[in-house]
Design a protein around this motif. Structure first.
Motif, short mmCIF file in Angstrom:
data_model
loop_
_atom_site.label_atom_id
_atom_site.label_comp_id
_atom_site.label_asym_id
_atom_site.label_seq_id
_atom_site.Cartn_x
_atom_site.Cartn_y
_atom_site.Cartn_z
N ILE A 314 0.83 -1.20 0.00
CA ILE A 314 0.00 0.00 0.00
C ILE A 314 0.87 1.26 0.00
N HIS A 315 1.99 1.22 0.71
CA HIS A 315 2.87 2.39 0.75
C HIS A 315 3.40 2.71 -0.64
N VAL A 318 0.53 4.15 -2.80
CA VAL A 318 0.27 5.56 -2.48
C VAL A 318 1.38 6.44 -3.06
N VAL A 338 3.71 11.24 3.50
CA VAL A 338 3.11 9.90 3.59
C VAL A 338 3.70 9.21 4.81
N VAL A 344 3.78 -1.50 3.74
CA VAL A 344 2.53 -1.90 4.41
C VAL A 344 1.77 -2.78 3.42
N TRP A 346 -1.24 -5.35 2.19
CA TRP A 346 -2.67 -5.60 2.46
C TRP A 346 -3.29 -6.26 1.24
N LEU A 357 -7.60 6.48 -4.83
CA LEU A 357 -6.57 7.38 -4.33
C LEU A 357 -6.32 8.54 -5.30
N ILE A 378 -1.36 6.03 6.61
CA ILE A 378 -1.81 4.64 6.43
C ILE A 378 -1.84 3.99 7.81
N ARG A 380 -2.98 0.51 9.83
CA ARG A 380 -3.37 -0.89 9.63
C ARG A 380 -3.71 -1.52 10.97
N LEU A 385 -7.87 -1.72 7.03
CA LEU A 385 -6.81 -0.79 6.65
C LEU A 385 -7.46 0.55 6.33
N ILE A 387 -6.77 4.56 5.03
CA ILE A 387 -5.88 5.54 4.40
C ILE A 387 -6.59 6.88 4.46
N THR A 452 -11.38 3.13 3.76
CA THR A 452 -11.25 1.97 4.65
C THR A 452 -11.49 0.70 3.87
#
Length: 458
Positions: A314-315, A318, A338, A344, A346, A357, A378, A380, A385, A387, A452
């Motif tokens: 996810i990082h 993003v 960030v 991260v 997921w 996003l 972010i 978790r 999760l 954001i 979410t």
């Protein structure tokens, strides 16, 4: 008014049928028992009359009978000894007897029905005496002028049936309860296929219109599976037509818009300086129209794209969206942060999340103050999760938050936009099984958009 479930309605109807069946069986059992007890009681009357005749046959001579008077029952009566009277008297509550000679009573038990009402014919007979129903049997003697009649109340037959019914009541109730339990379990087991079908369809994304395999379901659901497959086919055709129409419209609109923008740019470079402001407004309107077309295409493609969940960083996702958004802005126009600054992972649909996003971050850059900052966090947990994307704009009123998630809805800000950004994010999150929430920042002015995603193993 909400209707009850199919299993409940079926159970009620079958329960009524089971209860009626139990009542019918009880009625049949009562009828059969009454008939059999009646036959046994009739046989007892016959045996009682024969026994009585054997006990008195030595005294039942014509000479003695002619001398008898009505009202037999005195202590010195020669027809029955004291022991015989006592033995027969033990059954006085339910049985009586009378002896007739030439149709006239010459002896009687002294209790029971009046002798004048007792039938004076051989065989079995029913009669009523003092509001009681009686059953009698007449036994003719060797001399046809002699008739011995023994009778009992019909109520005694009912008293014989009741203990039998009481003994059978508990087993029948237990059998009925067991039948109800088995019936309920059978219904639940049978309808579990319907629940499994509902779960299978609910787990699908909006774009998943693949046919159900009939062999994987019970035959009872065959017509429903066929109907669902036909519905999926019609929906698939409708989606294809919608997608083709959207693509055609976008193509037809983009071509003249591109030509208009090109001519406007040339005019801005070569035309008089006094018309540059008008040209810039024209270019802005063309860009907005292009943004509107892109948004409509994105919404249409979201509807036609099946959800594909897989593990994603996810990082990094993003970061890619932030880099793309920053590349479209002037240098140092916006600062992005960030957190956290590490991998991260997921399980989600990366494409749908990237669309959400991009739409939210694009909306944030439009409404943030010049030289502002976009904060992305972010968070978790084991269940979900989250954001959050926060800008430093003016924020939104609570009454406008749900409205702004719909298509073509815009806030009070004068920032440019098509009114589709947040609706695109909402659509993408819904298809992914997630949610989107708008709220104002707690650490100052600005809007906070929270995406979410739930935990999933699929």
């Amino acid at each position: 008014m909400r209707r009850s479930s199919l299993s409940t309605r079926l159970y009620r109807r079958l329960l009524i049928l089971l209860a009626l069946t139990g009542l019918a069986m009880g009625a049949i059992l009562y009828t059969v028992a009454s008939r059999e007890i009646g036959r046994a009681s009739d046989a007892q009357l016959v045996n009682a009359s024969r026994l009585l005749y054997m006990m008195m046959q030595d005294e039942l001579t014509p000479a003695v009978l002619k001398s008898r008077s009505v009202g037999f029952g005195s202590a010195d009566d020669p027809l029955l000894t004291a022991e015989e009277k006592k033995a027969f008297h033990a059954s006085y509550d339910w049985c009586m007897f009378a002896v007739f000679w030439e149709g006239q009573p010459v002896a009687q038990s002294g209790w029971g029905a009046p002798v004048s009402l007792v039938p004076r014919q051989p065989g079995l007979h029913d009669f009523t005496a003092v509001s009681d129903r009686w059953r009698s049997y007449g036994l003719p003697g060797r001399d046809p002028r002699l008739l011995i009649v023994v009778a009992e109340r019909d109520a005694m037959r009912e008293f014989t049936i009741l203990p039998i019914l009481r003994k059978l009541a508990l087993p029948m109730l237990l059998l009925l309860a067991a039948g109800m339990a088995v019936l309920w379990l059978t219904l639940r087991t049978s309808l579990s296929e319907v629940e499994r079908l509902a779960s299978t369809i609910n787990a699908r994304s909006l774009a998943d219109l693949t046919h159900l395999e009939p062999n994987e379901w019970s035959r009872d659901l065959g017509p429903l599976i066929v109907a669902l497959n036909k519905l999926f086919a019609r929906l698939g055709q409708a989606y294809e037509l919608e997608q083709a129409f959207t693509d055609d419209v976008a193509h037809e609109l983009r071509t003249p818009l591109a030509a208009i923008r090109t001519q406007a740019q040339l005019l801005r470079k070569t035309g008089p300086s006094q018309i540059s402001d008008d040209v810039n407004r024209l270019i802005g309107m063309v860009d907005r129209a292009n943004g509107l077309i892109d948004g409509m295409l994105t919404l249409a493609r979201l509807n036609a794209t099946p959800v594909s969940n897989r593990s994603a960083d996810i990082h990094a996702l993003v970061g890619d969206v932030v880099a793309q958004a920053a590349g479209q802005l002037p240098a140092d126009a916006m600062e992005f942060t960030v957190t956290p600054d590490h991998v991260v992972r997921w399980r989600c649909d990366p494409s749908a999340l990237q669309i959400a996003l991009s739409a939210v971050i694009d909306n944030a850059t439009r409404h943030a103050l010049a030289g502002g900052r976009i904060d992305i966090a972010i968070v978790r947990s084991s269940a979900h999760l989250a954001i959050s994307i926060g800008d430093r704009g003016t924020g939104v009123e609570m009454t406008d938050r749900e409205r702004l998630l719909r298509r073509f809805e815009r806030g009070p800000s004068k920032a440019s936009g098509s009114g589709l950004g947040l609706s695109i994010a909402t659509k993408a999150m819904t298809l992914s099984g997630g949610t989107i929430r708008l709220e104002n920042r707690q650490d100052g002015p600005g809007l906070l958009v929270v995406l979410t995603l739930p935990a999933t193993t699929e």
